[in-house]
Structures are given as structure tokens and as C-alpha cells.
Motif scaffolding. Structure first.
Motif, mmCIF file in Angstrom:
data_model
loop_
_atom_site.group_PDB
_atom_site.id
_atom_site.type_symbol
_atom_site.label_atom_id
_atom_site.label_comp_id
_atom_site.label_asym_id
_atom_site.label_seq_id
_atom_site.Cartn_x
_atom_site.Cartn_y
_atom_site.Cartn_z
ATOM 1 N N MET A 1 -0.635 -2.073 -7.001
ATOM 2 C CA MET A 1 -1.032 -3.477 -6.979
ATOM 3 C C MET A 1 -1.696 -3.867 -5.664
ATOM 4 O O MET A 1 -2.542 -4.766 -5.625
ATOM 5 C CB MET A 1 0.178 -4.375 -7.240
ATOM 6 C CG MET A 1 0.763 -4.225 -8.639
ATOM 7 S SD MET A 1 2.088 -5.406 -8.978
ATOM 8 C CE MET A 1 1.153 -6.943 -9.112
ATOM 9 N N ALA A 2 -1.327 -3.208 -4.560
ATOM 10 C CA ALA A 2 -1.898 -3.539 -3.250
ATOM 11 C C ALA A 2 -3.116 -2.686 -2.898
ATOM 12 O O ALA A 2 -3.802 -2.970 -1.919
ATOM 13 C CB ALA A 2 -0.836 -3.387 -2.162
ATOM 14 N N GLY A 3 -3.375 -1.643 -3.675
ATOM 15 C CA GLY A 3 -4.506 -0.767 -3.386
ATOM 16 C C GLY A 3 -4.250 0.228 -2.281
ATOM 17 O O GLY A 3 -5.184 0.766 -1.688
ATOM 18 N N LEU A 4 -2.971 0.482 -1.977
ATOM 19 C CA LEU A 4 -2.615 1.424 -0.914
ATOM 20 C C LEU A 4 -2.461 2.833 -1.471
ATOM 21 O O LEU A 4 -2.033 3.005 -2.625
ATOM 22 C CB LEU A 4 -1.290 1.011 -0.263
ATOM 23 C CG LEU A 4 -1.242 -0.296 0.528
ATOM 24 C CD1 LEU A 4 0.204 -0.651 0.843
ATOM 25 C CD2 LEU A 4 -2.060 -0.180 1.819
ATOM 26 N N ASP A 5 -2.792 3.835 -0.648
ATOM 27 C CA ASP A 5 -2.409 5.187 -1.026
ATOM 28 C C ASP A 5 -1.044 5.487 -0.409
ATOM 29 O O ASP A 5 -0.522 4.702 0.395
ATOM 30 C CB ASP A 5 -3.466 6.218 -0.609
ATOM 31 C CG ASP A 5 -3.724 6.262 0.889
ATOM 32 O OD1 ASP A 5 -2.770 6.090 1.671
ATOM 33 O OD2 ASP A 5 -4.887 6.464 1.287
ATOM 34 N N ALA A 6 -0.475 6.617 -0.763
ATOM 35 C CA ALA A 6 0.893 6.938 -0.332
ATOM 36 C C ALA A 6 0.991 7.036 1.183
ATOM 37 O O ALA A 6 1.966 6.581 1.793
ATOM 38 C CB ALA A 6 1.356 8.237 -0.987
ATOM 39 N N ALA A 7 -0.030 7.616 1.830
ATOM 40 C CA ALA A 7 0.008 7.772 3.293
ATOM 41 C C ALA A 7 -0.051 6.414 3.987
ATOM 42 O O ALA A 7 0.661 6.172 4.962
ATOM 43 C CB ALA A 7 -1.150 8.650 3.745
#
Length: 299
Positions: A186-192
């Protein structure tokens, strides 16, 4: 297709859930919590039923639209918007109506699936027609807190990437929680990126849980993502967290005498005092930031 009008105040009123439905098509990031926050900051003042439920009329909805547009298009802090509304510099009655959403979404959040389905369908129809009514620009949800605790190493400056139009993910309703993967999506973040933000304390899970996050964490993640895309690093954002914790600690000390009284009236006064202190803190932050950056705008 003709625009669906907001019910006239003489005919009916809207619940906060119905207002959310009307606003989501133009402002996909708006939440019920944000509407309540705008009320707590004195920007809107909806009528209440005897049982305490909010009653929104067409003037209230247009005022909300005006506030959200000023945030999104002009990046104005809430205090500036309120001052301009109070002075008449911003007049919600001159705003051009935008397409409205669907009606009859209950105040308790029921019917959410239908709401999200409608939002996605509306976007798809507009795309097929060659234009979309959804503005995909991300607007700041909270005013950043300046601090002198930022690291001395400067982030690498780069232009924010041009957003690719996508169907916006639905926002959380109060009480809904997310897993790590859901929040990243939902936030557009990747895992790193997520792990870095969490390691610096910007994103935290709910108390007593592990890997479960609420809408507050989602708001922080979305704003942090914009900073990351602009060239900042998670360690640079740590300063905002440190400053916020210090500010909250000071405010909590200031309301302790009221909280020690342990009665409902004193508790209500303490909460109002927190709102007042937050407004003062925001005004001071704005003044300090303007003073510090003034030389960049001088000829």
C-alpha cells in the motif's frame, strides 16, 4: 454522464462514511481519521446529532474539498489554510465542483468492499475514455518536524520520479491492521526500504504485537517513501522521529497536572491542551523553518 450532486442540506445530511465515499474519487489518500483530525484542528465543524454522530451538509463537504486541494496542489500547512479560510483569502464557495463518489456508506465503515469496487471501476472507466479524474500526485499528510538531529552527510539530490498512473490502493478504515507485506504494497515500499525505516524507528508495529501495523504506520510509510524517492535515506528521516518524540515528551509533562486529577473533566481539558500545544508547536516550527530558509529566496 452527469455529475451526481451532493444532497441539499434542506433534504438530507451525510455521515462521515458517506463523505469519505464522495471524496475518495478525487482524494484517494483521504481517510476517516484524517477527516476527524481536520475537525480536531478546527478547520471543519460539522453539526452533531444528540447521540454524537457527525452530520455533514453540502457546505461542509465543499469546505473539506477546498482544504484537501490546498494541501495537495499548494502544499500548504493546515495552520496556513485555517488562517486563510478565517481571513477570507480562501473561499470554498468559489471552488469548482468535482465528480462525486457513491452514497449511503454507513458511518461504521460497513460496505467497504462496495466502496473500493466503485473506486476501481470509476478509474477504469475514465482510463478507457482517455482521461482519469483521479489525481495520482501524493500530498504530504503531516507537516514535517524540523530538527537539528539530522546527520551531517547530505543525501544525494535527485528529481522525484514521474509517477506511473495506477489504480490507488484503498485506505485503511479505523481498526483495520496490516501485515508487513500488505503495508509495503500500500505504501509502495520494497522490503529493504521497509526494513531500513523500521530499523531507525520510523515504522513501528502495534504494542503487544509483532509484524502488525495500523493506519498511523501506513501514513508514516507513505510520506517516508516520498522522501526516499526524492533522494533521502532512512537515516536522514530519523531526525524527524527524534524531534517528534522530544516534542511529545514535553507536551506530556505539561498536561501531567491535569491527568493527576483523574476525573473526566480534567481529562478532557488535557486533551484540548494537547491540541492547543500541537498547534503552537506547528506555528513555531513554521516560523523557524521560514527564518532558516529565507536566505534561499532573497535576491
Amino acid at each position: 454522464m452527469a455529475e451526481q450532486p451532493i444532497p441539499s442540506a434542506s433534504m438530507s445530511h451525510l455521515s462521515i462514511g458517506e463523505v469519505l465515499a464522495f471524496l475518495l474519487e478525487e482524494f484517494p489518500d483521504v481517510t476517516i481519521s484524517k477527516i476527524r483530525f481536520l475537525e480536531s484542528q478546527g478547520l471543519i465543524d460539522p453539526e452533531r446529532t444528540p447521540s454524537g454522530y457527525r452530520k455533514f451538509y453540502d457546505d461542509d463537504v465543499e469546505l473539506l474539498r477546498c482544504i484537501l486541494r490546498e494541501q495537495r496542489e499548494n502544499y500548504l500547512p493546515l495552520r496556513v489554510i485555517k488562517d486563510r479560510l478565517d481571513s477570507g483569502e480562501i473561499d470554498p464557495t468559489t471552488e469548482i465542483p468535482r465528480p462525486s463518489g457513491i452514497k449511503n456508506i454507513p458511518d461504521d465503515g460497513a460496505g467497504t468492499d462496495a466502496l473500493f469496487a466503485h473506486t476501481a471501476a470509476s478509474h477504469a472507466n475514465a482510463t478507457n475514455a482517455g482521461e482519469s479524474s483521479v489525481d495520482h500526485r501524493q500530498a504530504p499528510v503531516h507537516d514535517p518536524i524540523p530538527t537539528d538531529a539530522l546527520p551531517t552527510d547530505e543525501p544525494t539530490a535527485k528529481a522525484p520520479p514521474t509517477p506511473t498512473p495506477t489504480i490507488p490502493a484503498p485506505n485503511l478504515l479505523p481498526g483495520v491492521v496490516l501485515t508487513k507485506s500488505e503495508l509495503c504494497s500500500m505504501a509502495g515500499l520494497d522490503a529493504a526500504e521497509f526494513d531500513n525505516l523500521e530499523s531507525y524507528g520510523l515504522i513501528t508495529s502495534l504494542r503487544g504485537s509483532s509484524g502488525i501495523y495500523d493506519e498511523g504506520a501506513l501514513d508514516i510509510a507513505r510520506v517516508s517513501k516520498q522522501f526516499l524517492d526524492a533522494g533521502a535515506d532512512a537515516r536522514h528521516l530519523r531526525g524527524w522521529k527524534v524531534a517528534a518524540d522530544r516534542e511529545v515528551g514535553l507536551f506530556e509533562q505539561m498536561i501531567q497536572p491535569l491527568l493527576r486529577q483523574r476525573n473526566p473533566q480534567a481529562t478532557g481539558q488535557a486533551r484540548q491542551h494537547l491540541v492547543d500545544l500541537d498547534q503552537l508547536g506547528g506555528q513555531l516550527r513554521d516560523a523557524l523553518m521560514q527564518a532558516a530558509m529565507r536566505h534561499h529566496f532573497e535576491d
